[in-house]
Scaffold this motif. Sequence first.
Motif, short mmCIF file in Angstrom:
data_model
loop_
_atom_site.label_atom_id
_atom_site.label_comp_id
_atom_site.label_asym_id
_atom_site.label_seq_id
_atom_site.Cartn_x
_atom_site.Cartn_y
_atom_site.Cartn_z
N PRO A 38 1.09 -1.27 0.38
CA PRO A 38 0.11 0.21 -0.05
C PRO A 38 0.73 1.18 -0.15
O PRO A 38 0.17 2.31 -0.17
CB PRO A 38 -0.98 -0.15 0.89
N VAL A 39 2.11 0.94 0.51
CA VAL A 39 3.22 1.84 0.53
C VAL A 39 3.71 2.76 -1.01
O VAL A 39 3.42 3.80 -1.49
CB VAL A 39 3.86 1.98 1.53
N VAL A 44 4.81 -7.29 -3.58
CA VAL A 44 5.86 -8.00 -1.84
C VAL A 44 5.10 -9.08 -1.09
O VAL A 44 3.57 -9.38 -1.34
CB VAL A 44 5.35 -6.24 -0.76
N GLU A 45 6.41 -10.11 -1.61
CA GLU A 45 5.46 -10.84 -1.58
C GLU A 45 5.09 -11.11 0.41
O GLU A 45 6.65 -11.19 1.56
CB GLU A 45 7.26 -12.01 -1.53
N HIS A 97 3.88 -6.81 8.40
CA HIS A 97 3.86 -6.22 7.01
C HIS A 97 2.27 -5.64 8.11
O HIS A 97 1.58 -5.99 7.81
CB HIS A 97 3.20 -7.41 6.34
N GLY A 98 2.31 -4.27 8.06
CA GLY A 98 1.18 -3.43 8.30
C GLY A 98 1.41 -3.34 9.88
O GLY A 98 2.50 -3.38 10.62
#
Length: 677
Positions: A38-39, A44-45, A97-98
């Motif tokens: 989202p950035v 991205v895996e 992630h996040g």
Amino acid sequence: MHENVNALLNRSHRLGADPRNTNYAGGNTSAKGTVTDPVTGGDVELLWVKGSGGDLGTLAEAGLAVLRLDRLRALVDVYPGVEREDEMVAAFDFCLHGKGGAAPSIDTAMHGLVDAEHVDHLHPDSGIALACAADGEKLTAECFGDAVVWIPWRRPGFQLGLDIAAVKAAHPQAIGCVLGGHGITAWGATSQACEANSLRIIRTAEAFLAEHGRREPFGPVLAGYEALPEAERRVRAAALAPYIRALASADRAQVGHFADADVVLDFLARAEHPRLAGLGTSCPDHFLRTKVRPLVLDLPPTAPLDDVIARLRELHAAYREDYRAYYERHASPDSPPMRGADPAIVLIPGVGMFSFGRDKQTARVAGEFYVNAINVMRGAEAVSSYAPIEESEKFRIEYWDLEEAKLARMPKPKPLATRIAVVTGAGSGIGKAIAHRLVAEGACVVVADRDAGAAEAVAAELGGADRAVAVTVDVTDEEQITAAFDAALLAFGGVDLVVNNAGISISKPLLETSAADWDVQHAIMARGSFLVSREAARVMIGQGLGGDIVYIASKNSVFAGPNNIAYSATKADQAHQVRLLAAELGEHGIRVNGINPDGVVRGSGIFAGGWGAQRAATYGIEEEKLGEFYAQRTILKREVLPEHVANAVFALVGGDLTHTTGLHIPVDAGVAAAFLR
């Protein structure tokens, strides 16, 4: 939801639903996939893997840890070596992630570093049997050929993840591995293939053990150690339960669970059970819940009860000494303090197994894990000999800094955690409200009522068997009371708190009150409370853990209204029982207190059963206005509800009034004539 996440959850639920595949909260599953960052807007895996402490059978998306694979794989370049591998767990937080979802487990590296889109790590009994056999490596080759690779015991962590990744790379034909002393890991390019490979390993191991195993791996039956008939063994278990719970609670109070499954009874009837039980459990998931080994009674089931109790106390003293010695043999200056030396599993030949924990679910699951351990022993002994991991390795797991941190993250216990309550008349009204409050504060509750349907409905509302069980009991019947307490003992291991709430009301003038009215009123409340308290005292004295007995008496025990001679007299009887029993039972740490409600109309079974109409007629008002009428005659002008009485019960037993006994608390919104003097 990413399609791989959906597939992962469905696969986890199927695997976790079958106890042959893995134990409760045991093992973990994962999936990898690509999403849009989202950035950056680029790909991205990610790795989605079951988080720490979750259960496969009930896993939800919120229970997954979500990590960036590029960062997780980059940890290989900064890995400081096996002596410092625990540091890598903290490093996982920098790979999230996040918000990252659930806390990553110790097995995260295994899932992230293995070059497969889907990975399962499971603890099936059949797989652990091979993993814990003395010649497990040879048996694994015989069972699977080159499809499954043996990996010697290594403590879970980053290095084990590297080892499994290396095995996967070096054996392209392999579908998984057997981890010595631990379990299995399988992988696949798709979720379906991974699940199929996991099941292939598990079912192939089951078939191998069945085909090649000896018929009686636990040896011949020990004469005199056969299982008692079901009714006899459950009576015996109930008689022993308070004493066994006392032993398991020497360091801190515990809730118990009783199981007499055939697998347990057969194990305890066989000649090899003392040797095998003494070797202890092996898989880390097992002994973290069962302790390193159980306490095993060495007397037959027909031994006199007093002899059994005395022997259990001797064995308990020896068990504590042995556990302390185990701790001192392996502890280093920076080891966490010893957590407690009492057994989590107590085995009684011919009767069954008692398991203990901080709550009912923990106690029940500990017992389930020991059944897993028995199955593992059977499988290993059938084809080889049972060889669990070294004691020093067990200690490293049990007193691991990471395990200590996991325990520290657990929520603070509720005020009534580990307390077991019996509430009579709990199918409605005040009793129901009390049961709800006690469970909300952490207690386990036996919902006792003569209306079986009402009791079962309340128990279901409270969350089912890990929190509440229903018993049908007429408190005028001694045998039914004994059976109700036996049910409590078998369900939760003991009794700490009893609320005498069962009652009825007959409102008549003196000249219209029959002897039958008088007798039934006194039989249920005066005699019933006496019988319940007597049985409660017997259990509590046996436990030696103190306890609470609370009487729901009445304002009428002090100041009675008109036309209720039978009701008010029996309430006065109950009030005096409080004084008498407080004086008698105090030496055992048992506190006895009472509550004097008044005008509890809403939700009351007594008022709905005719008492309300009778009292309304006495006062010349409409029945639906009775609560309002009672409120207006009080100082506070407030209606009293069942929940207010439940609040008073909690005030007495919740831990702040530890030095109070023989007290009566008014819950009447202020009736001056009933002030205690």
